[in-house]
Motif scaffolding. Structure first.
Motif, mmCIF file in Angstrom:
data_model
loop_
_atom_site.group_PDB
_atom_site.id
_atom_site.type_symbol
_atom_site.label_atom_id
_atom_site.label_comp_id
_atom_site.label_asym_id
_atom_site.label_seq_id
_atom_site.Cartn_x
_atom_site.Cartn_y
_atom_site.Cartn_z
ATOM 1 N N PRO A 1 30.608 34.846 -9.696
ATOM 2 C CA PRO A 1 30.873 34.801 -11.148
ATOM 3 C C PRO A 1 30.246 33.523 -11.629
ATOM 4 O O PRO A 1 30.456 32.367 -11.107
ATOM 5 N N ALA A 2 29.726 33.435 -12.856
ATOM 6 C CA ALA A 2 28.926 32.515 -13.669
ATOM 7 C C ALA A 2 30.307 31.403 -13.896
ATOM 8 O O ALA A 2 31.679 32.069 -14.070
ATOM 9 N N LEU A 3 29.864 30.099 -13.948
ATOM 10 C CA LEU A 3 30.930 29.198 -14.622
ATOM 11 C C LEU A 3 31.759 28.419 -13.365
ATOM 12 O O LEU A 3 32.704 27.615 -13.433
ATOM 13 N N THR A 4 31.822 28.951 -12.153
ATOM 14 C CA THR A 4 32.392 28.478 -11.024
ATOM 15 C C THR A 4 31.733 27.332 -10.356
ATOM 16 O O THR A 4 30.578 27.124 -10.724
ATOM 17 N N GLU A 5 32.318 26.849 -9.380
ATOM 18 C CA GLU A 5 31.874 25.474 -8.961
ATOM 19 C C GLU A 5 31.641 24.360 -9.974
ATOM 20 O O GLU A 5 30.922 23.573 -9.758
ATOM 21 N N ARG A 6 32.477 24.419 -10.786
ATOM 22 C CA ARG A 6 32.366 23.402 -11.930
ATOM 23 C C ARG A 6 32.763 22.005 -11.452
ATOM 24 O O ARG A 6 33.994 21.832 -10.790
ATOM 25 N N HIS A 7 32.313 21.105 -11.598
ATOM 26 C CA HIS A 7 32.371 19.685 -11.285
ATOM 27 C C HIS A 7 31.802 18.505 -11.965
ATOM 28 O O HIS A 7 30.834 18.827 -12.872
ATOM 29 N N ARG A 8 32.457 17.458 -11.998
ATOM 30 C CA ARG A 8 31.881 16.276 -12.884
ATOM 31 C C ARG A 8 30.688 15.496 -12.260
ATOM 32 O O ARG A 8 30.727 15.288 -11.064
ATOM 33 N N ILE A 9 29.804 15.408 -12.966
ATOM 34 C CA ILE A 9 28.360 14.762 -12.619
ATOM 35 C C ILE A 9 28.132 13.512 -13.265
ATOM 36 O O ILE A 9 28.527 13.389 -14.513
ATOM 37 N N ALA A 10 27.487 12.446 -12.853
ATOM 38 C CA ALA A 10 26.938 11.326 -13.677
ATOM 39 C C ALA A 10 25.596 11.725 -14.331
ATOM 40 O O ALA A 10 24.799 12.131 -13.735
ATOM 41 N N VAL A 11 25.519 11.441 -15.731
ATOM 42 C CA VAL A 11 24.493 11.524 -16.312
ATOM 43 C C VAL A 11 24.164 10.366 -17.427
ATOM 44 O O VAL A 11 24.969 10.010 -17.723
ATOM 45 N N GLU A 12 23.014 9.847 -17.276
ATOM 46 C CA GLU A 12 22.836 8.762 -17.539
ATOM 47 C C GLU A 12 23.029 8.623 -19.159
ATOM 48 O O GLU A 12 22.725 9.508 -19.794
ATOM 49 N N GLY A 13 23.718 7.571 -19.715
ATOM 50 C CA GLY A 13 23.935 7.401 -21.111
ATOM 51 C C GLY A 13 25.328 8.188 -21.501
ATOM 52 O O GLY A 13 25.355 8.174 -22.811
ATOM 53 N N THR A 14 26.066 8.891 -20.571
ATOM 54 C CA THR A 14 27.273 9.426 -20.819
ATOM 55 C C THR A 14 28.386 8.944 -19.819
ATOM 56 O O THR A 14 28.258 8.291 -18.807
ATOM 57 N N ASP A 15 29.757 9.236 -20.267
ATOM 58 C CA ASP A 15 30.698 8.877 -19.343
ATOM 59 C C ASP A 15 30.938 9.886 -18.216
ATOM 60 O O ASP A 15 32.021 9.925 -17.655
ATOM 61 N N GLY A 16 30.075 10.847 -18.180
ATOM 62 C CA GLY A 16 30.062 12.079 -17.257
ATOM 63 C C GLY A 16 30.233 13.397 -18.011
ATOM 64 O O GLY A 16 30.582 13.452 -18.933
ATOM 65 N N MET A 17 29.628 14.411 -17.029
ATOM 66 C CA MET A 17 29.512 15.781 -17.757
ATOM 67 C C MET A 17 29.671 16.608 -16.772
ATOM 68 O O MET A 17 30.010 16.475 -15.698
ATOM 69 N N ASP A 18 30.041 18.106 -17.181
ATOM 70 C CA ASP A 18 30.607 19.021 -16.079
ATOM 71 C C ASP A 18 29.260 19.961 -16.006
ATOM 72 O O ASP A 18 28.501 20.270 -16.765
ATOM 73 N N ALA A 19 29.119 20.320 -14.604
ATOM 74 C CA ALA A 19 28.079 21.314 -14.210
ATOM 75 C C ALA A 19 28.736 22.301 -13.483
ATOM 76 O O ALA A 19 29.840 22.451 -13.007
ATOM 77 N N PHE A 20 28.136 23.657 -13.717
ATOM 78 C CA PHE A 20 28.763 24.732 -13.352
ATOM 79 C C PHE A 20 27.839 25.853 -13.113
ATOM 80 O O PHE A 20 26.794 25.719 -13.593
ATOM 81 N N LEU A 21 28.005 26.793 -11.956
ATOM 82 C CA LEU A 21 26.973 27.691 -11.453
ATOM 83 C C LEU A 21 26.759 28.529 -12.796
ATOM 84 O O LEU A 21 27.440 29.248 -13.523
ATOM 85 N N THR A 22 25.183 28.968 -12.928
ATOM 86 C CA THR A 22 24.518 29.988 -13.630
ATOM 87 C C THR A 22 23.521 30.630 -12.856
ATOM 88 O O THR A 22 22.956 30.023 -11.867
ATOM 89 N N ASP A 23 23.116 31.832 -13.408
ATOM 90 C CA ASP A 23 22.009 32.574 -12.599
ATOM 91 C C ASP A 23 20.687 31.983 -13.019
ATOM 92 O O ASP A 23 20.085 33.007 -13.709
ATOM 93 N N GLY A 24 20.319 30.931 -12.400
ATOM 94 C CA GLY A 24 18.967 30.187 -12.890
ATOM 95 C C GLY A 24 18.154 30.271 -11.951
ATOM 96 O O GLY A 24 16.902 30.086 -12.079
ATOM 97 N N LEU A 25 18.429 30.721 -10.520
ATOM 98 C CA LEU A 25 17.708 30.425 -9.544
ATOM 99 C C LEU A 25 16.476 31.801 -9.519
ATOM 100 O O LEU A 25 15.272 31.612 -9.304
#
Length: 344
Positions: free
Chosen positions: A185-209
């Motif tokens: 399902p889309a939006l699974t494997e949600r996790h916090r990542i470090a992105v420069e200039g932020t306190d952290g953002m969330d990443a999740f699976l989408t059908d981009g491959l």
């Protein structure tokens, strides 16, 4: 030079057409509504018409840039290919354009598809990593275009067709696990990542491959969309119950709001790692996603018009972006550098 026809004049389309016109190309811009900034350019022929009708009227092969929304972008590929055109395709469709490969060969047409930042440039970078590393153990793409700060609303604005964003959030995601393609399902494997200039953002699976599921050799491979946590929290709570028209209005792009695009591509084989980070905050009134997506589209359209698809290593047929030559990737990255987009 072949004539250029641009189908679709949204945020990305408008940007691509301006860059081509800046280079002296004569561009026919086709949409039901043409932005005033294009109407006022002498290099641009503004055609307010249904794209299908205009394509059927073309008598000679041209370079066609398909920048229509994904929901309508696939059907028009058939008349484009039957017309023997050279096509740079940005329509993010669920349908697989590779099914049109035999037709393209029959009609001496060339089409390169998914030619944006991700998919698009990300595919080219994976191909480069595969040239350097061979078959890989792990491949991860994380990418997103977002406001520089969250807010009390959706903490998001769509830099391209909002309907395509909804498709991205609802279409099941295909990934590679243990060397096999699986659907989750889309939006699974949600996790916090470090992105420069932020306190952290969330990443999740989408059908981009998409195409790299079969062209890139990796034991594990996935693409993640990056958003502010507040945005994905609200989507999960309210997205399915909110009318699409309301979402389209709430996510409307605001050119006066600061935003940025961030992409990280990481490829690993044993202890060897190849990775790239791309960051842009927009410039000269153009948004970052329009720039990072549009400059890839612009680069390929320019090469098609001036040197032909053969210069990119392509002949008649349908091609995914990872199949362009290494020199084409170098050219795209040089365009990014020329326009002040950070690649590290």
């Amino acid at each position: 030079m072949q004539p250029i026809v641009a189908l679709g004049c949204g945020l990305v389309g408008e940007y691509v057409i301006h860059r081509l016109a800046d280079d002296g190309h004569q561009v026919a811009a086709v949409d039901v509504r043409i932005p005033k900034s294009l109407v006022n350019r002498k290099e641009v022929l503004s055609i307010e018409q249904d794209a299908y009708q205009y394509v059927e009227s073309l008598k000679e092969p041209a370079v066609i840039i398909n920048m229509l929304p994904g929901r309508i972008g696939h059907d028009i590929r058939i008349p484009l290919i039957r017309g023997g055109h050279n096509i740079v395709d940005l329509a993010f469709t669920e349908e697989d354009p590779q099914t049109l490969d035999a037709m393209a060969k029959q009609h001496s047409a060339t089409m390169i598809w998914d030619i944006g930042i991700a998919p698009g440039l990300s595919n080219m970078l994976l191909a480069q990593a595969q040239r350097e590393l061979g078959a890989m153990d792990d491949v991860r793409i994380r990418v997103g275009g977002n406001p520089t700060q969250p807010d009390n609303n959706w903490s998001y604005m769509a830099p391209f067709s909002p309907s395509d964003v909804i498709e991205e959030y609802t279409r099941p995601a295909r990934i590679v696990e243990h060397g096999k393609v699986v659907t989750v399902p889309a939006l699974t494997e949600r996790h916090r990542i470090a992105v420069e200039g932020t306190d952290g953002m969330d990443a999740f699976l989408t059908d981009g491959l998409r195409s790299v599921l079969t062209t890139i050799q990796a034991e594990h491979m996935a693409e993640y969309t990056v958003r502010w946590p507040q945005h994905i929290d609200r989507w999960l709570a309210e997205g399915s119950s909110t009318p699409e028209a309301e979402l389209l209005d709430a996510w409307k792009y605001d050119a006066n709001r600061s935003e940025f695009t961030w992409m990280h591509v990481r490829c690993q084989r044993d202890d060897m790692i190849r990775e790239w980070t791309i960051v842009d905050y927009g410039k000269d009134g153009s948004g970052s996603m329009a720039r990072t997506t549009g400059l890839v589209t612009y680069a390929l359209a320019s090469l098609f018009a001036t040197k032909g698809p053969e210069h990119c290593g392509l002949h008649s047929g349908v091609y995914a972006p990872e199949l362009v030559s290494e020199a084409t990737l170098s050219y795209v990255l040089s365009i990014f550098d020329e326009h002040g987009i950070s690649v590290s």
